[in-house]
Write an enzyme that holds these catalytic residues in place. Structure first.
Site, short mmCIF file in Angstrom:
data_model
loop_
_atom_site.label_atom_id
_atom_site.label_comp_id
_atom_site.label_asym_id
_atom_site.label_seq_id
_atom_site.Cartn_x
_atom_site.Cartn_y
_atom_site.Cartn_z
CB THR A 125 19.59 58.24 6.12
OG1 THR A 125 20.57 57.60 6.92
CG2 THR A 125 19.44 57.53 4.77
CD GLU A 179 20.11 53.81 5.99
OE1 GLU A 179 20.10 54.57 6.99
OE2 GLU A 179 19.05 53.33 5.53
CG HIS A 180 21.00 54.31 10.72
ND1 HIS A 180 21.61 53.75 11.81
CD2 HIS A 180 20.63 53.28 9.93
CE1 HIS A 180 21.58 52.44 11.71
NE2 HIS A 180 20.99 52.13 10.57
CG ASP A 181 23.05 56.14 14.18
OD1 ASP A 181 23.00 57.20 14.84
OD2 ASP A 181 22.07 55.38 14.05
#
Ligand SMILES: CC(C)(COP(=O)(O)OP(=O)(O)OC[C@H]1O[C@@H](n2cnc3c(N)ncnc32)[C@H](O)[C@@H]1OP(=O)(O)O)[C@@H](O)C(=O)NCCC(=O)NCCS
Length: 218
Positions: free
Chosen positions: A121, A139-141
């Site tokens: 992502t 997923e993010h970050d």
């Protein structure tokens, strides 16, 4: 002179990544043969219709630029081969499937293998020679180090840091961290298949189960 492409490793990992590599070249409009490199071979053979040879034979082929994807699950071997390739002026090659999704602000270093149905992502940094096997997501970050391996179906949620050489087994689920307190999977740690990781994992240990606990060595 055309560039030359190869997959290092003709075992299960390499044979599963070859179709991904083929579609990667087609997507880029590049027409080129892709070889297997396998150091167990003494002669030039054929594996799944591709020429297969050992590294010495491959190195001797007269091409301007060579690109190699290292398709070996053992991250220490990936690192050793990377050093050899760079020493021989051969480029690390990254491939991704047509069904791989990569969203915004993602940095992925060279040598990555992103298998079918992998999703990366947004706002993610990934180091050298990352392997993300079938249906895994990041997923993010998240921040992922060098030579990290995801088996199929890994669920890596937001704000997780995974250090160099960690191995995440099939179907493992890792709980999200927060921006000020990411969940950390330490250097060289192994997460067993099916584990549900709810807390940071120290470097070098193996964790299994739900919730994941350290597997003591016998
Ligand atoms: C966790 C793992 C690395 C441990 O491997 P190992 O050190 O060889 O361990 P063993 O198989 O000797 O098992 C040791 C004990 O842990 C248990 N165990 C092993 N893996 C487990 C797991 N994922 N979850 C729960 N328990 C597990 C075994 O049942 C055994 O228990 P026992 O001592 O009560 O009999 C391995 O089982 C694993 O999960 N590997 C990932 C496999 C994978 O995803 N492959 C993808 C290929 S593409």
């Amino acid at each position: 002179m055309n560039n030359l492409y190869a997959i290092y490793g003709a075992s299960g990992c390499g044979r599963s990544l070859m179709p991904v590599a083929r579609e990667h070249l087609v997507r880029l409009g590049i027409q080129a043969e892709i070889y297997f490199i396998d150091d167990a071979l003494t002669t030039i053979e054929e594996v799944n219709t591709h020429k297969a040879m050992n590294y010495t034979h491959f190195k001797a082929l007269p091409h301007e630029q060579k690109y190699v994807l290292i398709a070996i699950a053992n991250s220490r071997i990936r690192e050793k081969i990377t050093n050899q390739l760079l020493n021989d002026d051969i480029n690390l090659w990254s491939v991704r499937s047509n069904t791989t999704i990569v969203m915004d602000d993602v940095q992925i270093a060279s040598g990555a293998a992103l298998s079918p149905f992998v999703t990366i992502t947004s706002n993610i940094k990934i180091g050298k020679c990352f392997h993300a096997n079938l249906y895994s997501y990041v997923e993010h970050d998240c921040v992922i180090g060098d030579y990290v391996t995801f088996a199929p179906g890994v669920k890596c949620n937001g704000n997780i840091h995974i250090e160099d050489h960690a191995y995440i087994g099939t179907g493992a689920v890792i709980k999200q961290g927060t921006p000020d307190k990411p969940l950390v999977i330490g250097k060289g740690a192994i997460v067993g298949m099916g584990a549900v990781v709810t807390k940071s994992v120290p470097a070098g240990v193996t964790v299994v189960g739900n919730p994941a606990k350290i597997l003591e060595k016998k």
